[in-house]
Design a protein around this motif. Structure first.
Motif, PDB file in Angstrom:
ATOM      1  N   ARG A 151       0.855  -1.190   0.000  1.00  0.00           N
ATOM      2  CA  ARG A 151       0.000   0.000   0.000  1.00  0.00           C
ATOM      3  C   ARG A 151       0.886   1.233   0.000  1.00  0.00           C
ATOM      4  O   ARG A 151       1.979   1.232   0.548  1.00  0.00           O
ATOM      5  CB  ARG A 151      -0.827   0.046   1.275  1.00  0.00           C
ATOM      6  CG  ARG A 151      -1.847  -1.036   1.396  1.00  0.00           C
ATOM      7  CD  ARG A 151      -2.439  -0.974   2.774  1.00  0.00           C
ATOM      8  NE  ARG A 151      -3.841  -0.669   2.703  1.00  0.00           N
ATOM      9  CZ  ARG A 151      -4.623  -0.579   3.756  1.00  0.00           C
ATOM     10  NH1 ARG A 151      -4.148  -0.732   4.961  1.00  0.00           N
ATOM     11  NH2 ARG A 151      -5.901  -0.323   3.617  1.00  0.00           N
ATOM     12  N   SER A 152       0.373   2.279  -0.579  1.00  0.00           N
ATOM     13  CA  SER A 152       1.120   3.528  -0.495  1.00  0.00           C
ATOM     14  C   SER A 152       0.884   4.128   0.891  1.00  0.00           C
ATOM     15  O   SER A 152      -0.124   3.856   1.543  1.00  0.00           O
ATOM     16  CB  SER A 152       0.684   4.501  -1.580  1.00  0.00           C
ATOM     17  OG  SER A 152      -0.624   4.940  -1.345  1.00  0.00           O
ATOM     18  N   LYS A 153       1.810   4.927   1.350  1.00  0.00           N
ATOM     19  CA  LYS A 153       1.720   5.486   2.692  1.00  0.00           C
ATOM     20  C   LYS A 153       0.449   6.311   2.889  1.00  0.00           C
ATOM     21  O   LYS A 153      -0.127   6.345   3.973  1.00  0.00           O
ATOM     22  CB  LYS A 153       2.953   6.325   2.997  1.00  0.00           C
ATOM     23  CG  LYS A 153       3.030   6.750   4.430  1.00  0.00           C
ATOM     24  CD  LYS A 153       4.417   7.148   4.826  1.00  0.00           C
ATOM     25  CE  LYS A 153       4.382   7.630   6.251  1.00  0.00           C
ATOM     26  NZ  LYS A 153       5.391   7.067   7.080  1.00  0.00           N
ATOM     27  N   SER A 154      -0.009   6.955   1.841  1.00  0.00           N
ATOM     28  CA  SER A 154      -1.215   7.770   1.965  1.00  0.00           C
ATOM     29  C   SER A 154      -2.478   6.927   2.155  1.00  0.00           C
ATOM     30  O   SER A 154      -3.501   7.443   2.604  1.00  0.00           O
ATOM     31  CB  SER A 154      -1.377   8.672   0.748  1.00  0.00           C
ATOM     32  OG  SER A 154      -1.528   7.892  -0.421  1.00  0.00           O
ATOM     33  N   ASP A 155      -2.416   5.632   1.832  1.00  0.00           N
ATOM     34  CA  ASP A 155      -3.562   4.742   2.009  1.00  0.00           C
ATOM     35  C   ASP A 155      -3.635   4.127   3.405  1.00  0.00           C
ATOM     36  O   ASP A 155      -4.632   3.506   3.748  1.00  0.00           O
ATOM     37  CB  ASP A 155      -3.516   3.609   0.979  1.00  0.00           C
ATOM     38  CG  ASP A 155      -3.744   4.104  -0.428  1.00  0.00           C
ATOM     39  OD1 ASP A 155      -4.317   5.206  -0.581  1.00  0.00           O
ATOM     40  OD2 ASP A 155      -3.352   3.403  -1.374  1.00  0.00           O
ATOM     41  N   LEU A 156      -2.586   4.275   4.209  1.00  0.00           N
ATOM     42  CA  LEU A 156      -2.560   3.673   5.541  1.00  0.00           C
ATOM     43  C   LEU A 156      -3.373   4.502   6.525  1.00  0.00           C
ATOM     44  O   LEU A 156      -3.449   5.722   6.405  1.00  0.00           O
ATOM     45  CB  LEU A 156      -1.114   3.568   6.036  1.00  0.00           C
ATOM     46  CG  LEU A 156      -0.208   2.645   5.227  1.00  0.00           C
ATOM     47  CD1 LEU A 156       1.226   2.771   5.720  1.00  0.00           C
ATOM     48  CD2 LEU A 156      -0.668   1.214   5.297  1.00  0.00           C
ATOM     49  N   THR A 163       1.105   7.330  11.542  1.00  0.00           N
ATOM     50  CA  THR A 163       0.593   6.358  10.582  1.00  0.00           C
ATOM     51  C   THR A 163       0.781   4.933  11.075  1.00  0.00           C
ATOM     52  O   THR A 163       1.735   4.636  11.795  1.00  0.00           O
ATOM     53  CB  THR A 163       1.325   6.541   9.232  1.00  0.00           C
ATOM     54  OG1 THR A 163       1.226   7.907   8.847  1.00  0.00           O
ATOM     55  CG2 THR A 163       0.703   5.686   8.145  1.00  0.00           C
ATOM     56  N   TRP A 164      -0.110   4.056  10.669  1.00  0.00           N
ATOM     57  CA  TRP A 164      -0.054   2.631  10.956  1.00  0.00           C
ATOM     58  C   TRP A 164       1.318   2.071  10.620  1.00  0.00           C
ATOM     59  O   TRP A 164       1.935   2.470   9.640  1.00  0.00           O
ATOM     60  CB  TRP A 164      -1.122   1.938  10.107  1.00  0.00           C
ATOM     61  CG  TRP A 164      -1.237   0.470  10.287  1.00  0.00           C
ATOM     62  CD1 TRP A 164      -2.062  -0.173  11.157  1.00  0.00           C
ATOM     63  CD2 TRP A 164      -0.570  -0.552   9.544  1.00  0.00           C
ATOM     64  NE1 TRP A 164      -1.934  -1.523  11.010  1.00  0.00           N
ATOM     65  CE2 TRP A 164      -1.015  -1.793  10.018  1.00  0.00           C
ATOM     66  CE3 TRP A 164       0.388  -0.536   8.528  1.00  0.00           C
ATOM     67  CZ2 TRP A 164      -0.557  -2.997   9.527  1.00  0.00           C
ATOM     68  CZ3 TRP A 164       0.847  -1.739   8.026  1.00  0.00           C
ATOM     69  CH2 TRP A 164       0.381  -2.946   8.524  1.00  0.00           C
ATOM     70  N   ARG A 165       1.795   1.166  11.478  1.00  0.00           N
ATOM     71  CA  ARG A 165       3.065   0.478  11.235  1.00  0.00           C
ATOM     72  C   ARG A 165       2.833  -1.023  11.276  1.00  0.00           C
ATOM     73  O   ARG A 165       1.943  -1.499  11.972  1.00  0.00           O
ATOM     74  CB  ARG A 165       4.098   0.838  12.310  1.00  0.00           C
ATOM     75  CG  ARG A 165       4.485   2.277  12.317  1.00  0.00           C
ATOM     76  CD  ARG A 165       5.500   2.517  13.394  1.00  0.00           C
ATOM     77  NE  ARG A 165       5.768   3.940  13.537  1.00  0.00           N
ATOM     78  CZ  ARG A 165       6.477   4.452  14.517  1.00  0.00           C
ATOM     79  NH1 ARG A 165       6.984   3.677  15.454  1.00  0.00           N
ATOM     80  NH2 ARG A 165       6.676   5.755  14.572  1.00  0.00           N
ATOM     81  N   LYS A 166       3.656  -1.750  10.567  1.00  0.00           N
ATOM     82  CA  LYS A 166       3.530  -3.205  10.499  1.00  0.00           C
ATOM     83  C   LYS A 166       3.565  -3.835  11.891  1.00  0.00           C
ATOM     84  O   LYS A 166       2.816  -4.764  12.182  1.00  0.00           O
ATOM     85  CB  LYS A 166       4.654  -3.771   9.615  1.00  0.00           C
ATOM     86  CG  LYS A 166       4.649  -5.273   9.491  1.00  0.00           C
ATOM     87  CD  LYS A 166       3.491  -5.778   8.681  1.00  0.00           C
ATOM     88  CE  LYS A 166       3.606  -7.275   8.479  1.00  0.00           C
ATOM     89  NZ  LYS A 166       2.438  -7.851   7.861  1.00  0.00           N
ATOM     90  N   THR A 173      -4.397   6.538   9.889  1.00  0.00           N
ATOM     91  CA  THR A 173      -3.646   7.433  10.770  1.00  0.00           C
ATOM     92  C   THR A 173      -4.463   7.732  12.017  1.00  0.00           C
ATOM     93  O   THR A 173      -5.686   7.568  12.036  1.00  0.00           O
ATOM     94  CB  THR A 173      -3.298   8.763  10.077  1.00  0.00           C
ATOM     95  OG1 THR A 173      -4.502   9.399   9.710  1.00  0.00           O
ATOM     96  CG2 THR A 173      -2.428   8.551   8.867  1.00  0.00           C
ATOM     97  N   CYS A 230       2.119   8.081  19.637  1.00  0.00           N
ATOM     98  CA  CYS A 230       2.982   7.948  18.470  1.00  0.00           C
ATOM     99  C   CYS A 230       4.354   7.368  18.804  1.00  0.00           C
ATOM    100  O   CYS A 230       5.024   6.841  17.927  1.00  0.00           O
ATOM    101  CB  CYS A 230       3.146   9.294  17.776  1.00  0.00           C
ATOM    102  SG  CYS A 230       3.987  10.540  18.773  1.00  0.00           S
TER     103      CYS A 230
END
Length: 53
Positions: A5-10, A23-26, A12, A38
């Motif tokens: 996914r692109s970062k903008s799709d994750l 932003t979401w992290r794995k 927040t 954060c």
């Protein structure tokens, strides 16, 4: 293999301590609903943020 996914799709959230979006992290994949801060620094400072308001 699936496309990343692109970062903008994750998803927040806004950190209640510093007020910045994060932003979401794995590593948060299984506990995203419980994540509130954060960083460790903000997690440690959470009591100061509550008393400042």
């Amino acid at each position: 293999m699936a496309h990343a996914r692109s970062k903008s799709d994750l998803p927040t959230k806004i950190c209640p301590v510093c007020g910045l979006p994060f932003t979401w992290r794995k590593k948060w994949e299984r506990c995203w609903d419980e994540v509130k801060y954060c960083s460790e620094r903000c997690r440690r400072r959470r009591s100061q943020a509550i008393t400042d308001d």
